[in-house]
Design a protein around this motif. Sequence first.
Motif, PDB file in Angstrom:
ATOM      1  N   PRO A  75     -21.578  42.570  -3.046  1.00  0.00           N
ATOM      2  CA  PRO A  75     -20.295  41.907  -3.279  1.00  0.00           C
ATOM      3  C   PRO A  75     -19.139  42.912  -3.318  1.00  0.00           C
ATOM      4  O   PRO A  75     -19.342  44.115  -3.480  1.00  0.00           O
ATOM      5  CB  PRO A  75     -20.486  41.260  -4.649  1.00  0.00           C
ATOM      6  CG  PRO A  75     -21.456  42.180  -5.343  1.00  0.00           C
ATOM      7  CD  PRO A  75     -22.391  42.671  -4.268  1.00  0.00           C
ATOM      8  N   GLU A  76     -17.938  42.397  -3.168  1.00  0.00           N
ATOM      9  CA  GLU A  76     -16.738  43.234  -3.284  1.00  0.00           C
ATOM     10  C   GLU A  76     -16.576  43.687  -4.734  1.00  0.00           C
ATOM     11  O   GLU A  76     -16.761  42.914  -5.674  1.00  0.00           O
ATOM     12  CB  GLU A  76     -15.503  42.448  -2.851  1.00  0.00           C
ATOM     13  CG  GLU A  76     -15.502  42.006  -1.402  1.00  0.00           C
ATOM     14  CD  GLU A  76     -15.076  43.112  -0.461  1.00  0.00           C
ATOM     15  OE1 GLU A  76     -14.498  44.098  -0.946  1.00  0.00           O
ATOM     16  OE2 GLU A  76     -15.334  42.987   0.750  1.00  0.00           O
ATOM     17  N   GLY A 125     -13.849  46.106  -5.324  1.00  0.00           N
ATOM     18  CA  GLY A 125     -12.518  46.696  -5.390  1.00  0.00           C
ATOM     19  C   GLY A 125     -12.549  48.209  -5.286  1.00  0.00           C
ATOM     20  O   GLY A 125     -13.161  48.770  -4.395  1.00  0.00           O
ATOM     21  N   ASP A 126     -11.905  48.865  -6.246  1.00  0.00           N
ATOM     22  CA  ASP A 126     -11.802  50.329  -6.228  1.00  0.00           C
ATOM     23  C   ASP A 126     -12.437  50.871  -7.509  1.00  0.00           C
ATOM     24  O   ASP A 126     -11.745  51.140  -8.503  1.00  0.00           O
ATOM     25  CB  ASP A 126     -10.334  50.735  -6.138  1.00  0.00           C
ATOM     26  CG  ASP A 126     -10.163  52.213  -5.797  1.00  0.00           C
ATOM     27  OD1 ASP A 126     -11.173  52.825  -5.371  1.00  0.00           O
ATOM     28  OD2 ASP A 126      -9.052  52.740  -5.937  1.00  0.00           O
ATOM     29  N   LEU A 152     -14.761  48.910   5.898  1.00  0.00           N
ATOM     30  CA  LEU A 152     -14.775  47.856   4.895  1.00  0.00           C
ATOM     31  C   LEU A 152     -15.785  48.062   3.768  1.00  0.00           C
ATOM     32  O   LEU A 152     -15.625  47.496   2.702  1.00  0.00           O
ATOM     33  CB  LEU A 152     -15.057  46.509   5.578  1.00  0.00           C
ATOM     34  CG  LEU A 152     -14.047  46.068   6.647  1.00  0.00           C
ATOM     35  CD1 LEU A 152     -14.496  44.752   7.282  1.00  0.00           C
ATOM     36  CD2 LEU A 152     -12.656  45.933   6.050  1.00  0.00           C
ATOM     37  N   ILE A 153     -16.825  48.855   4.009  1.00  0.00           N
ATOM     38  CA  ILE A 153     -17.902  48.935   3.033  1.00  0.00           C
ATOM     39  C   ILE A 153     -17.494  49.693   1.772  1.00  0.00           C
ATOM     40  O   ILE A 153     -18.110  49.530   0.717  1.00  0.00           O
ATOM     41  CB  ILE A 153     -19.154  49.579   3.673  1.00  0.00           C
ATOM     42  CG1 ILE A 153     -20.408  49.209   2.875  1.00  0.00           C
ATOM     43  CG2 ILE A 153     -19.000  51.102   3.778  1.00  0.00           C
ATOM     44  CD1 ILE A 153     -21.693  49.611   3.544  1.00  0.00           C
ATOM     45  N   ARG A 154     -16.443  50.500   1.855  1.00  0.00           N
ATOM     46  CA  ARG A 154     -16.032  51.245   0.662  1.00  0.00           C
ATOM     47  C   ARG A 154     -15.534  50.303  -0.433  1.00  0.00           C
ATOM     48  O   ARG A 154     -15.639  50.618  -1.621  1.00  0.00           O
ATOM     49  CB  ARG A 154     -14.978  52.295   0.998  1.00  0.00           C
ATOM     50  CG  ARG A 154     -13.629  51.770   1.405  1.00  0.00           C
ATOM     51  CD  ARG A 154     -12.705  52.926   1.770  1.00  0.00           C
ATOM     52  NE  ARG A 154     -11.346  52.501   2.118  1.00  0.00           N
ATOM     53  CZ  ARG A 154     -10.375  52.356   1.234  1.00  0.00           C
ATOM     54  NH1 ARG A 154     -10.597  52.610  -0.028  1.00  0.00           N
ATOM     55  NH2 ARG A 154      -9.179  51.983   1.622  1.00  0.00           N
ATOM     56  N   SER A 155     -14.998  49.132  -0.045  1.00  0.00           N
ATOM     57  CA  SER A 155     -14.553  48.171  -1.051  1.00  0.00           C
ATOM     58  C   SER A 155     -15.726  47.500  -1.752  1.00  0.00           C
ATOM     59  O   SER A 155     -15.542  46.790  -2.736  1.00  0.00           O
ATOM     60  CB  SER A 155     -13.655  47.105  -0.412  1.00  0.00           C
ATOM     61  OG  SER A 155     -14.378  46.336   0.522  1.00  0.00           O
ATOM     62  N   LYS A 156     -16.938  47.731  -1.242  1.00  0.00           N
ATOM     63  CA  LYS A 156     -18.142  47.244  -1.900  1.00  0.00           C
ATOM     64  C   LYS A 156     -18.811  48.348  -2.714  1.00  0.00           C
ATOM     65  O   LYS A 156     -19.942  48.201  -3.164  1.00  0.00           O
ATOM     66  CB  LYS A 156     -19.103  46.681  -0.855  1.00  0.00           C
ATOM     67  CG  LYS A 156     -18.484  45.538  -0.060  1.00  0.00           C
ATOM     68  CD  LYS A 156     -19.501  44.786   0.763  1.00  0.00           C
ATOM     69  CE  LYS A 156     -18.833  43.578   1.423  1.00  0.00           C
ATOM     70  NZ  LYS A 156     -19.800  42.657   2.043  1.00  0.00           N
TER      71      LYS A 156
END
Length: 519
Positions: free
Chosen positions: A258-259, A261-262, A296-300
Amino acid sequence: MNDSIFTGGGGPAQDQAQLLKLKYANRHGLIAGATGTGKTVTLQILAEGFSAAGVPVFLSDVKGDLAGLCQPGSASSPMHANLMERAGTIGLDPYEYAAFPVTFWDMFGEKGHPVRTTVAEMGPLLLARLLELSEAQEGVLNIAFRVADEQGLALLDLKDLQALLVWVGENGSELSLRYGNVSRASVGTIQRRLLVLENQGGALLFGEPALNLDDMIALDADGRGRINVLAADRLMQAPGLYATFLLWLLSELFEQLPEVGDPDKPRFVFFFDEAHLLFDDAPDALIDKVEQVARLIRSKGVGVWFVTQNPDDIPPDILGQLGNRVQHALRAYTPRDQKGLRAAAETFRPNPRFDTEDAIREVGIGEAVTSYLQKKGVPGIAERTLIRPPSSRMGPITDAERGGVMAASALGAKYDVALDRESAFEILRKRAESAVEAEDDPVEAPAPDRSYRGSRSAPTSREYNSGRRYSPGSVKTGGSRSRSDSVAKTFGKSLARQLGTQMGRQITRGILGGLFRGR
């Protein structure tokens, strides 16, 4: 420091500690350098640092050197004096030996727990890449997957896919009306590629129980991140299989997590060793997919590190997303090497104290030019860095030590024994056997009507309406039986020809597979 990983410092050019901030560790990274310059040790100390910070890690052990993570270093090691001297030079105090929580995985089930996925989870895109299919052949593979979905046929292992392709080939004309051209030549090519994959040991990758990512993204009882080590020395003999497996694992992380964030630290860190294998001869569509996943995967909460010899091995759009850099020495012997060296130097933020290009050329074994993201994600300036010594053992472990780690793992009971539940192969085989039995079962014809003066072979109205052809005497159901029965009979015979007997399959693997087992 709890919010960062100490990777080195000291050295002749500077004395500032080099810290990888955990907050920016999911902005991805690069470890590059010529063979023998220290990339493996850098990977080892980063894995240790992430584990100590409570971040699980996945990495490939290409040469067997990283298995030492499960054992502490030793004062009796020939390297002990040098390691202690390096620790003192860079101000690493205290420097202590320690082991880390390691889980061993191996696609072949020899040096770790078997790691599997299903054919359905791998999907047609990655399978087409693995089998090096043309666009037309990839289209046929997509049709096969669509048919499996519509027919409720579970694709778990290679024999499921092989059986389904036989059915698709026998029914190509009907399928072509709905999905587009399905040629037997394309089906035959895919089957041959599957045979090559099976001989390389690829059949062991597909099946159940399939890998559950939660078993990798785990902490030990002390809160340290588990280090998942994939034994890849044998797997590297099939580079395409190696690269596709790691790409599948990365895509699964992207799709399932799941997401978040940071976050203050990554949820998981993925090291892609020998990264150039992913991009060699890769189609543009696949490279675009990897770029999308990296973005995009860094936000996960997943950090991805590419490990390779030259930054030029990584496509520019992906290289631009790697904010943390550890550049070991590059040797510029040819004009192409010199061009690559200049390009590598240009990716660093300049340091007024030295020329970055000269530094990359001159750093010795265990040294590197480093740059980590700083406050607000700004790249740090290039620094010449003495890489810190690892706390775990440098080098391989014994079979007994590996066996002890595996025996202590609770995952053995879950993954070590393969399962073979009913799936596409068994379902299609049952249908084929039922159809063949029905076709071969003789049916008595009704006695001919002697009062009818026409031809003795003329059917009655009941026989005519039933759609059954009639001939005098004892007959069998004929060619006008339902289309599905006829197709099923043909499929049954084709399946037998295609797959052969179990003994025949074992002989094939024995002769051809031995070339790839390295025994």
